[in-house]
Design an enzyme around this catalytic site. Sequence first.
Site, PDB file in Angstrom:
ATOM      1  N   ARG A 104      63.380 -55.476   8.318  1.00  0.00           N
ATOM      2  CA  ARG A 104      62.924 -54.461   9.288  1.00  0.00           C
ATOM      3  C   ARG A 104      63.105 -55.070  10.674  1.00  0.00           C
ATOM      4  NH1 ARG A 104      57.502 -50.891   9.325  1.00  0.00           N
ATOM      5  NH2 ARG A 104      58.925 -49.696   8.025  1.00  0.00           N
ATOM      6  N   HIS A 131      65.974 -45.199   9.117  1.00  0.00           N
ATOM      7  CA  HIS A 131      65.004 -45.624   8.090  1.00  0.00           C
ATOM      8  C   HIS A 131      65.454 -45.020   6.750  1.00  0.00           C
ATOM      9  CE1 HIS A 131      61.466 -47.254   6.435  1.00  0.00           C
ATOM     10  NE2 HIS A 131      60.531 -46.531   7.012  1.00  0.00           N
ATOM     11  N   GLN A 134      63.138 -44.615   3.574  1.00  0.00           N
ATOM     12  CA  GLN A 134      62.119 -43.580   3.745  1.00  0.00           C
ATOM     13  C   GLN A 134      62.659 -42.200   3.369  1.00  0.00           C
ATOM     14  OE1 GLN A 134      58.740 -43.900   5.124  1.00  0.00           O
ATOM     15  NE2 GLN A 134      58.718 -41.923   4.112  1.00  0.00           N
ATOM     16  N   ASP A 223      56.390 -37.193  12.621  1.00  0.00           N
ATOM     17  CA  ASP A 223      56.253 -38.651  12.720  1.00  0.00           C
ATOM     18  C   ASP A 223      55.554 -38.921  14.049  1.00  0.00           C
ATOM     19  OD1 ASP A 223      56.579 -41.408  12.479  1.00  0.00           O
ATOM     20  OD2 ASP A 223      58.718 -41.410  13.003  1.00  0.00           O
ATOM     21  N   CYS A 264      56.069 -39.676   7.338  1.00  0.00           N
ATOM     22  CA  CYS A 264      56.421 -40.993   6.774  1.00  0.00           C
ATOM     23  C   CYS A 264      55.233 -41.953   6.798  1.00  0.00           C
ATOM     24  CB  CYS A 264      57.604 -41.586   7.537  1.00  0.00           C
ATOM     25  SG  CYS A 264      57.321 -41.698   9.306  1.00  0.00           S
ATOM     26  N   ARG A 292      58.020 -44.348  -2.086  1.00  0.00           N
ATOM     27  CA  ARG A 292      58.809 -45.418  -1.444  1.00  0.00           C
ATOM     28  C   ARG A 292      59.124 -46.505  -2.476  1.00  0.00           C
ATOM     29  NH1 ARG A 292      58.508 -46.583   3.957  1.00  0.00           N
ATOM     30  NH2 ARG A 292      59.933 -48.255   3.373  1.00  0.00           N
TER      31      ARG A 292
HETATM   32  N1  NVA Z   1      59.405 -43.745  13.806  1.00  0.00           N
HETATM   33  C1  NVA Z   1      58.406 -44.685  13.331  1.00  0.00           C
HETATM   34  C2  NVA Z   1      58.475 -44.784  11.841  1.00  0.00           C
HETATM   35  C3  NVA Z   1      57.458 -45.702  11.217  1.00  0.00           C
HETATM   36  C4  NVA Z   1      57.608 -45.800   9.738  1.00  0.00           C
HETATM   37  C5  NVA Z   1      58.624 -46.035  13.994  1.00  0.00           C
HETATM   38  O1  NVA Z   1      59.796 -46.451  14.088  1.00  0.00           O
HETATM   39  O2  NVA Z   1      57.660 -46.659  14.419  1.00  0.00           O
HETATM   40  N1   CP Z   2      56.639 -45.401   6.502  1.00  0.00           N
HETATM   41  C1   CP Z   2      56.705 -46.726   6.709  1.00  0.00           C
HETATM   42  O1   CP Z   2      57.780 -47.335   6.766  1.00  0.00           O
HETATM   43  O2   CP Z   2      55.494 -47.340   6.835  1.00  0.00           O
HETATM   44  P1   CP Z   2      55.231 -48.833   7.318  1.00  0.00           P
HETATM   45  O3   CP Z   2      55.653 -48.899   8.772  1.00  0.00           O
HETATM   46  O4   CP Z   2      53.760 -49.055   7.147  1.00  0.00           O
HETATM   47  O5   CP Z   2      56.053 -49.760   6.489  1.00  0.00           O
END
Ligand code: NVA
Ligand code: CP
Length: 307
Positions: A104, A131, A134, A223, A264, A292
């Site tokens: 990540r 993502h 997801q 989101d 998500c 997931r």
């Molecule tokens: N758009 C959000 C998704 C988190 C799972 C982020 O990137 O923080």
């Molecule tokens: N939806 C998701 O990726 O959650 P986290 O940021 O908690 O991993």
Amino acid sequence: MEKRDFLHITDFTKDEIFATLDLAKEIKESFKNRSDFKPFKDQTLAMIFAKPSARTRISFETGFFRLGGHALYLGPSDIDVGKREAVKDIARVVSRYNDMIMARLFDHKHIIELAEYSSVPVINGLTDFNHPCQIMADIFTVLEHKGNLDDLKIVYIGDGNNIVHSWLALAQRIPFKFVCACPPGYVPDENIVKAARDAGLSDIEISHDPKTAVKDADVVYTDVWASMGKKHEFDERVKRFKGFQVNDDLMSATGKSSSLFMHCLPAQRDVEVTDSVMESKNSIVFDEAENRMHMQNAIMLKIAGIR
Ligand code: NVA
Ligand code: CP
């Protein structure tokens, strides 16, 4: 066998996406039955996190363990990707110890470089750009709830961010109607919108009017308004996103009592979505979170060439 990565949904063909959906269903059953399927016995998964996570960390760590392997959590202070040492160096080092990598990261270019220099498969656990795990889990969840993916209308309300980009990638492989209703200035990347339209499979609309956009929606999705890396813009965004909250009125504007609500997560209750919608009978956010793990297990088995 050439190693395979999963960095974008478009790394899979349409047939591979459907095969992965079938496999996720099978894996979910075997997980619940505590079956003795341990294909990753004696293997390790390195999980590199440059950003916080609950679901991604827990689902990969638990999922890989239940398939027989061991997962290592490497947080921002362990590997400061692109800062402490070159991405291409860390890629080769981590590959020497581990059988698979999940990362990540902030910069999407870094995950491309990580995959290019790794000798083991790399999975994208979110970047600023997309993502993919997801949205694979999300479409699996929609399929579970609806029973099919025919004539599907998905309406996303909010920021045209990494989540939207992965919906637009999926739209290049399977047909559905996708509407992104976002404030002007917060639209998704124009190149990926164009790619989704040029693929000629799905109907893609960018709207600035949430109430009209949600009409007949099978799924209303949202989101956070400020993603990781953009949290400092939160106060400004709260002003700009006025009218884009998913609340009971907006859910009623679909005109369908069966419209599902998805997010998500993590959600900011009473900001982008009300507590009432999160807790409603149409909300499937916790099935989505659970899936997931099952979907990622299926993706890992596919790219490892085990299934
Ligand atoms: N758009 C959000 C998704 C988190 C799972 C982020 O990137 O923080
Ligand atoms: N939806 C998701 O990726 O959650 P986290 O940021 O908690 O991993």
